[in-house]
Scaffold this motif. Sequence first.
Motif, PDB file in Angstrom:
ATOM      1  N   ILE A 433       0.507  -0.895   0.250  1.00  0.00           N
ATOM      2  CA  ILE A 433      -0.052  -0.003  -0.065  1.00  0.00           C
ATOM      3  C   ILE A 433       0.893   1.127  -0.157  1.00  0.00           C
ATOM      4  N   GLY A 434       0.964   2.037  -1.014  1.00  0.00           N
ATOM      5  CA  GLY A 434       1.257   3.357  -1.173  1.00  0.00           C
ATOM      6  C   GLY A 434       2.091   3.340  -1.502  1.00  0.00           C
ATOM      7  N   GLU A 435       2.834   1.830  -2.869  1.00  0.00           N
ATOM      8  CA  GLU A 435       3.092   2.554  -3.637  1.00  0.00           C
ATOM      9  C   GLU A 435       2.598   2.133  -5.006  1.00  0.00           C
ATOM     10  N   TYR A 479      -3.627   1.955  -3.238  1.00  0.00           N
ATOM     11  CA  TYR A 479      -4.580   2.414  -2.068  1.00  0.00           C
ATOM     12  C   TYR A 479      -4.990   1.048  -0.789  1.00  0.00           C
ATOM     13  N   GLU A 480      -5.192   0.047  -1.158  1.00  0.00           N
ATOM     14  CA  GLU A 480      -5.841  -0.664  -0.446  1.00  0.00           C
ATOM     15  C   GLU A 480      -4.760  -2.066  -1.005  1.00  0.00           C
ATOM     16  N   PHE A 485      -6.041  -9.746  -4.491  1.00  0.00           N
ATOM     17  CA  PHE A 485      -5.665  -8.540  -5.174  1.00  0.00           C
ATOM     18  C   PHE A 485      -5.085  -7.708  -4.012  1.00  0.00           C
ATOM     19  N   MET A 486      -5.164  -6.520  -5.172  1.00  0.00           N
ATOM     20  CA  MET A 486      -4.501  -4.890  -4.856  1.00  0.00           C
ATOM     21  C   MET A 486      -6.013  -4.127  -5.019  1.00  0.00           C
ATOM     22  N   LYS A 487      -6.144  -2.973  -4.719  1.00  0.00           N
ATOM     23  CA  LYS A 487      -7.130  -1.880  -5.776  1.00  0.00           C
ATOM     24  C   LYS A 487      -5.236  -0.337  -5.710  1.00  0.00           C
ATOM     25  N   GLY A 488      -5.812   0.087  -6.957  1.00  0.00           N
ATOM     26  CA  GLY A 488      -4.709   1.550  -7.868  1.00  0.00           C
ATOM     27  C   GLY A 488      -5.831   2.251  -7.965  1.00  0.00           C
ATOM     28  N   GLN A 489      -5.123   3.329  -7.975  1.00  0.00           N
ATOM     29  CA  GLN A 489      -6.171   4.641  -8.298  1.00  0.00           C
ATOM     30  C   GLN A 489      -5.052   5.389  -9.511  1.00  0.00           C
TER      31      GLN A 489
END
Length: 568
Positions: A433-435, A479-480, A485-489
Motif C-alpha cells: 500500500i502506497g507504492e 491504496y488498498e 488483489f490490490m486496488k490502484g488509482q
Amino acid sequence: MPSAACDMLLDDIEDIVSQEDSKPQDRHFSRKHVVPKVRRRNTQTYLQEENSPPSDSTIPGIQKIWIRTWGCSHNNSDGEYMAGQLAAYGYKITENPSEADLWLLNSCTVKNPAEDHFRNSIKKAQEENKKVVLAGCVPQAQPRQDYLKGLSIIGVQQIDRVVEVVEETIKGHSVRLLGQKKDNGKRLGGARLDLPKIRKNPLIEIISINTGCLNACTYCKTKHARGNLASYPIDELVDRAKQSFQEGVCEIWLTSEDTGAYGRDIGTDLPTLLWKLVEVIPEGAMLRLGMTNPPYILEHLEEMAKILNHPRVYAFLHIPVQTASDSVLMEMKREYCVADFKRVVDFLKEKVPGITIATDIICGFPGETDQDFQETVKLVEEYKFPSLFINQFYPRPGTPAAKMEQVPAQVKKQRTKDLSQIFHSYNPYDHKIGEKQQVLVTEESFDSKFYVAHNRFYEQVLVPKNPSFMGKMVEVDIYESGKHFMKGQPVSDAKVYTPSISKPLAKGQVSGLTKEFRNTLGIHPNLMSHSHAATPRDSALPQDCAWRAAVGLALVALLFAFFAKVYN
C-alpha cells in the motif's frame, strides 16, 4: 438419448462412405428412363422455404454451437482453436446453451469434480435433445466409458478436424478421432499453431508450447490423455506470437503440461525458446510463463532468472511442490525432493527480487501421515506463498494411486480445511500500500465493478473502469489490498501507455485466417482480408454458400417451369 442410433462406432470419418457404396451419379444414371412427374405447388412459398432452412435442418454449417471448456489454459487454448475453425466455416458460436443446436464439451480429467460436471452436462444435453461432440482429456483417456457410448469424440491432437466431426454429428452419425499425430514416425505436439481461433479475451493469446510430459506421476490421469512430451518447433511458436501481436494481443501465456520440459525431445530447451520470444515482444506487451516442475528448472536457474528479470516478462513462475514430505513425493513419483524445490524457490527469490512463486498442494495422498502433513504446513508457513492451489486428493480411475490404501475421506477434508485456514491467515500485499506501480489492464472483474490489471509480478490490481485503460499500461497508486488483489488509482499526471501493436480484434472475431485455410474452405481472397477476418455473424463462407444456393434455386425454378409447360 445419444446422437446416433447405431450401436457400432465408426473408427474414422472416412469409413462412412466405402468404395462399394453407390455414388450419387451412379444412382442418377440408373434412373435415366424414369419420367419425372410434376406436382403443382405454390412456387412462392416453396422458394421461401428453400431460402430459409428450418432450425432443425441437417445441412451442416448453419447451426449454432455452444462450447464449454473445463480445466487448464492448454484446454482453453484448444477450445479457442475449435471455436475459430467452426466460426470460419460458417457455424455461429453462441454463449447461450439453450439456443444451440450442438454442444461441444471440452473436458478436464485432473479431478473427480471436473469430470462430474462434464458427465452432468452430457446428460443435460441429451435431455434437451442437443447434438453432442465431446473433446478434451476425459474421452481421450477413457473413450470406452459407458456414459460416452454412441457419442462423437474428437481427440486432443485432432482438434484441427473439429469441423468434420461436427458436420457428421449434425447429420446423425457418431464418429471418433483419437489417433496420434506423427511425422515420419515421430509424435508431433498436436494440431497446427496457425489454425483460426476465437480468443476468449482478444487481448490474451494462449500458446501451448508442447503437449504431454516426461513424468509418470502415480496420481495423474492427464498423462493418459496427453501422452509423452512432444514440443513445437521454436520458429512456429515465434511466428504464432508475431501473428498475435499483429492482431492486437498485449499479453501472451505460455502453457503446457510442463513448460520446463520444453524442447528435450527436439534438441533444444525452454530458455532458448524464451530468448527468441522476447525478441518479438513489443514494448508495453508482456509474456507470462506457465507451470514447470522442479526437476526441469534446476538445470536452467541462471538463465531463467535473467529471463524473469526482463521488463517484458512477468516475474512469475508456477512451480508445484504437491507435498513437503519426501516419502510422499517418492510415492507420487515426482522425481525431486523438498530440498530441490526449496533450492529453486530460494535462488529465484534472491536473483529476481519480488518474484511471485505459485505452487500446488495435494492433501491426503495415499499413505500421507499426520507428520507428513505437518511438514507441508511448515513449508506454507515459511514461504507464505501468495498464490496457493490446495487440492484434496481424488483417486482417478486407472492410475496407480487409485489402487493404493486411501486416507479416510474425513481426514482428507480436514487437512484441506486446515491448510486453507493457514493460507488465509496472512495477507501478502499489505506492505505494498502506497507504492506506485505500472500495470497492464486486460479484462473486467467478475463483479463488473473494476478492470483487472497485473503488475510486474503478475499480482492482480483492480483499477477504475475507464475504457481508455483497456489493453494499456497505466501507472497507479496502490491504496488498498486484499487476500488476492490490490486496488490502484491512476496517478493524476500519469500517461496511459499504448503498446506498439495493432488494434485488438473484436470479441468473437476469428483470428489467424491464413490464405491456406481460406483456400481449404473455398473462400475467395477478395472476400476476406487479413484485417477483417470472419466472425460468427459475418463470415465470407456463408455468403459464398448463399450465392451458390441462389443459383441452384434459379435452376430449380427453370426446371419446374419447363416441365409444367411440357405437361400442360
